[in-house]
Design a protein around this motif. Structure first.
Motif: not given
Length: 277
Positions: A166-185
């Motif tokens: 389980e070292y690598l895993s993916s989570t998928y989220v609809s764009e509608q559930q997230l802020p319009k602009e999302l970035a790692i700072s």
């Protein structure tokens, strides 16, 4: 270990602690007098069964038992309220479906084999964090919390975690559930996300990962059509004890003491009378 016959001692401790836990669940923590003699060593196997899989090596479970005892003692020291602690245990069990069962015998064995053993910093009880799988290294406490009081949590190598299923895993989220602009700072030196920009807001990395159901804050972001993919490394916040990494060490012949010294090089193992509070 499934199907393994449980010892009568395990059944007895459950019968002894069950009245306290049921009382707290039904009537609240105030229903349990702080002056009532409660054997916390008997409750520890129940707590331990909520924290670590019985499939791990006994030495790994013993290391977790010392962590569980240390954290419970710290809470009792800070709160001095037995009822509230028991209520928290009840809530954890309730979240898992409120199914009462006798814990695997390995939990009782681990508690018995480490009785009274705690892990401290200069004789003081501190937060002793743990997680399932690191991203290859555990995190530095001062860097993660932006606070020097957690400097005792040093980053250590745990590269064996990269071999976990389980070292690598993916989570998928609809764009509608997230802020319009999302970035790692920002990320810490071990690759864990410390903060994100969400439109005009700053989000804390670990809290965001937990809230979105992402396995670890060591993640990257990818846009796929109308979905966002979060690809994460490891499982959990990455601080302190890696259970998977500890189990690899146990399979190599390391004792629970050696495992804890590897993951907490600035902490010491001590013996404390913890039979009753």
């Amino acid at each position: 270990m499934k199907g393994r016959k449980q010892s009568w001692v395990t059944k007895i401790f459950l019968l002894l602690t069950l009245p306290y836990l049921v009382t707290v669940f039904v009537n609240g923590p105030e229903a349990v007098s702080v002056n009532k003699t409660t054997d916390m060593e008997n409750i520890l196997p129940i707590i331990l069964s909520e924290q670590i899989s019985p499939e791990y090596q006994i030495e790994t479970i013993e290391a977790q038992a010392v962590i569980a005892r240390s954290n419970l003692m710290r809470k009792l020291q800070e709160q001095a309220d037995t009822g509230s602690i028991l209520c928290e245990i009840c809530n954890n069990i309730k979240q898992n479906g409120w199914v009462w069962k006798i814990p695997e015998e390995c939990y009782e064995t681990a508690v018995k084999n480490t009785q009274g053993q705690i892990i401290t910093v200069d004789g003081e009880l501190k937060l002793v964090p743990y997680h399932e799988i690191s991203a290859g290294e555990t995190r530095d406490g001062e860097e993660a919390f932006h606070d020097s009081q957690y400097a005792y949590l040093k980053s250590v190598d745990s590269s064996a975690d990269k071999d976990a299923a389980e070292y690598l895993s993916s989570t998928y989220v609809s764009e509608q559930q997230l802020p319009k602009e999302l970035a790692i700072s920002s990320r810490d030196k071990r690759g864990y996300v410390q903060s994100l920009m969400a439109d005009d807001n700053i989000l804390e990395g670990t809290a965001f990962a937990s809230g979105m159901g992402i396995a670890s804050p060591a993640f990257s972001i990818q846009k796929l059509d109308d979905r966002i993919r979060f690809l994460s490394k490891g499982k959990g916040h990455g601080l302190g004890f890696s259970q998977y990494g500890g189990d690899v060490l146990a399979k190599e012949g390391k004792t629970w003491q050696e495992i804890l010294h590897i993951y907490f090089p600035l902490m010491e193992i001590e013996t404390e009378d913890f039979d009753y509070i």
